[in-house]
Design a protein around this motif. Structure first.
Motif, PDB file in Angstrom:
ATOM      1  N   CYS A  30      10.034   2.530 -10.103  1.00 46.45           N
ATOM      2  CA  CYS A  30       9.544   1.323 -10.766  1.00 46.45           C
ATOM      3  C   CYS A  30       9.907   1.366 -12.245  1.00 46.45           C
ATOM      4  O   CYS A  30       9.556   2.304 -12.955  1.00 46.45           O
ATOM      5  CB  CYS A  30       8.026   1.215 -10.622  1.00 46.45           C
ATOM      6  N   CYS A 225       9.081  -4.826  -5.620  1.00 42.03           N
ATOM      7  CA  CYS A 225       9.575  -3.475  -5.323  1.00 42.03           C
ATOM      8  C   CYS A 225       9.781  -3.277  -3.820  1.00 42.03           C
ATOM      9  O   CYS A 225      10.740  -2.627  -3.406  1.00 42.03           O
ATOM     10  CB  CYS A 225       8.653  -2.424  -5.923  1.00 42.03           C
ATOM     11  N   HIS A 250      -0.442  -0.763  -7.169  1.00 41.25           N
ATOM     12  CA  HIS A 250       0.937  -1.223  -6.983  1.00 41.25           C
ATOM     13  C   HIS A 250       1.626  -0.610  -5.749  1.00 41.25           C
ATOM     14  O   HIS A 250       2.119  -1.331  -4.886  1.00 41.25           O
ATOM     15  CB  HIS A 250       1.727  -0.942  -8.258  1.00 41.25           C
ATOM     16  N   HIS A 251       1.646   0.705  -5.676  1.00 35.10           N
ATOM     17  CA  HIS A 251       2.360   1.340  -4.557  1.00 35.10           C
ATOM     18  C   HIS A 251       1.599   1.229  -3.230  1.00 35.10           C
ATOM     19  O   HIS A 251       2.206   1.163  -2.162  1.00 35.10           O
ATOM     20  CB  HIS A 251       2.663   2.808  -4.888  1.00 35.10           C
ATOM     21  N   GLU A 254       2.527  -1.973  -1.975  1.00 31.18           N
ATOM     22  CA  GLU A 254       3.916  -1.933  -1.514  1.00 31.18           C
ATOM     23  C   GLU A 254       3.967  -1.433  -0.066  1.00 31.18           C
ATOM     24  O   GLU A 254       4.662  -2.017   0.779  1.00 31.18           O
ATOM     25  CB  GLU A 254       4.704  -1.000  -2.435  1.00 31.18           C
TER      26      GLU A 254
HETATM   27 ZN    ZN Z   1       7.219  -1.171  -8.572  1.00 33.05          ZN
END
Ligand code: ZN
Length: 492
Positions: A30, A225, A250-251, A254
């Motif tokens: 990222c 992402c 965030h992840h 994802e």
């Molecule tokens: Zn990212």
């Protein structure tokens, strides 16, 4: 190929790295949201994944390294709320959002170049992948893990968590994710506070907007992402890196998006670098301890006792293991500067390799001492990127070099090793031997010639010529002073 071990956040253990395709590695990291200058918090992942990229290549892998630029959808309050960070900067500066993006992307590249961070193989921008993001949202809707609400699309975390595990990466339970999230009245169109935006409806004043099946809007930050990783590295790829602060949400989001849209988590090794603190505190604009990289390099910040060169910063980062915290202080940076200079001096003292002797060394027996050092450095690097231990072993080599009793073969072997590993893998370069060092040396030489000519003129009592030289130099910013020991000069 020497085995490499990485700590996988997903399994919480150190694992032998096995790529999906033999000899090839796909790595995604990222990148920055480009609405301000890069700071210490960008330097650490920048350098950490650069060393991993360089190490993988040194070990013989062919690496495709993707590091994105976030130029849309990153809202002020992390993901779903507040103004878009870039749009806000554009509004305040009366610029087009893409002017802000262009300006800070170039500033980011320059800071990374100064830190000797290699360019990634691909650097995709979120705004260039709106179509792919819309397609992914359609798939997540079809799979039943998202809902439309007032023109926005949100990920249905509760439903997803019934079938899968939301929190597989961070180890959080759904209940725990509620802590720290805003109260229900702040959640707007969401059904639950932990739901996150895949697509946000653009309010009339919102500038960065694209058409979609759900009306004009813009994608949620987490989605880019998922989409760009799959586009350039495949639906399953080897390594995904980023700062620990990105692990949740965030992840985690994802992974949920990947599973919901394509039925696979997608990433085999999740790697997270720890944060940089300042005097034990988190860095933050409101705390007044926010230091950008240009400020570090110039010394222009109230917390800085001096300027620090990019290689001092790089060495400082490498002196800590990437998974450990790293506390910034002037003392720590000054110690890093000393260590860096000692290492560079030893590298310089190894001299250049006499012609033909590189092949002489190959196949010849090196001393066990040198062999042990080379092995220990490589073992440390391959043991979850343990750069501080690798550097400690490099200082064993420094002691040998400073002892001055190296056999010629050992000296050449160490020189080759320093070039390949100190320069090539750790990415340290000798700043004094760089272009500015060369220019300084040349200026020294030219100035001694000029001052000699002036001395001669004075001895001949040719005051006009002596003054002309002094005044001409002064017009270049060089001040000449006559002392008892002779003339000295300073450059403004
Ligand atoms: Zn990212």
């Amino acid at each position: 190929m020497r085995p490499l071990y990485l700590t996988n956040t997903l399994t919480r253990s150190k694992e032998l790295f096995k790529p999906i395709h033999e000899g090839r590695v796909g790595m995604y990291v990222c990148g920055p949201t480009v609405y301000g200058d890069a700071h210490l918090g960008h330097a650490r992942p920048g350098v950490t994944y650069d060393v991993l990229f360089r190490l993988l290549k040194y070990l013989g892998y062919k690496v495709r390294y993707v590091r994105n630029i976030t130029d849309v959808g990153h809202l002020e309050h992390d993901a779903d709320e507040g103004e878009d960070k870039i749009a806000k900067k554009a509004r305040l500066e009366q610029l087009e959002p893409m002017e802000v993006v262009q300006y800070y992307t170039e500033r980011y590249h320059e800071a990374m170049r100064q830190l000797n961070v290699e360019s990634p193989s691909i650097e995709p921008r979120a705004s260039g992948h709106i179509i792919e993001q819309i397609e992914a949202i359609k798939k997540i809707l079809e799979a039943g893990y998202a809902y439309e609400s007032n023109g926005s699309i949100y990920f249905d975390v509760r439903k997803y968590n019934r079938d899968h595990h939301y929190g597989v990466l961070s180890g959080r339970t759904l209940e725990a994710t509620l802590e720290g999230t805003r109260s229900l009245d702040g959640q707007g169109d969401k059904h639950a506070p932990y739901d996150f935006a895949l697509w946000k409806k653009a309010e009339p004043q919102h500038i960065m907007r694209w058409p979609s099946p759900w009306g004009e809007g813009f994608p949620g930050w987490h989605l880019e992402c998922s989409v760009m990783g799959a586009k350039y590295l495949g639906e399953e790829f080897d390594i995904h890196g980023g700062g620990m602060d990105l692990m949740f949400p965030h992840h985690e989001c994802e992974i949920a998006q990947n599973v919901a849209s394509r039925g696979t988590q997608g990433v085999h090794y999740w790697v997270h670098n720890n944060m940089i603190t300042i005097g034990g505190q988190k860095m933050g604009k409101s705390l007044g301890n926010f230091i950008t990289l240009p400020q570090l390099f110039s010394g222009d910040h109230k917390l800085l006792a001096q300027a620090y060169t990019p290689m001092t910063i790089r060495f400082f980062i490498l002196q800590a293991h990437y998974r450990g915290t790293l506390d910034f202080s002037n003392d720590a940076l000054q110690a890093a500067e000393k260590g860096y200079k000692r290492l560079m001096q030893a590298w310089r003292d190894l001299g250049s390799i006499p012609a033909g002797s590189r092949s002489d060394v190959e196949g010849k027996a090196l001393s066990s001492e040198v062999l042990a050092i080379i092995d220990a450095v490589m073992d440390a690097l391959c043991d979850d990127l343990n750069t501080p231990i690798a550097i400690a072993h490099l200082f064993d080599a420094v002691k040998l070099i400073n002892g001055g009793k190296l056999a010629p073969g050992d000296k050449v072997a160490l020189k080759v090793f320093f070039d390949e590993v100190v320069g090539g893998v750790l990415g340290l370069k000798d700043e004094e031997a760089g272009a500015s060092g060369k220019a300084e040396k040349a200026l020294d030489g030219v100035m001694s010639l000029v001052l000699e000519a002036r001395k001669k003129a004075r001895e001949e009592k040719n005051w006009a010529e002596s003054d002309r030289i002094r005044d001409t130099l002064s017009s270049f910013g060089i001040t000449v002073k006559d002392t008892k020991e002779g003339a000295t000069w300073t450059l403004e």
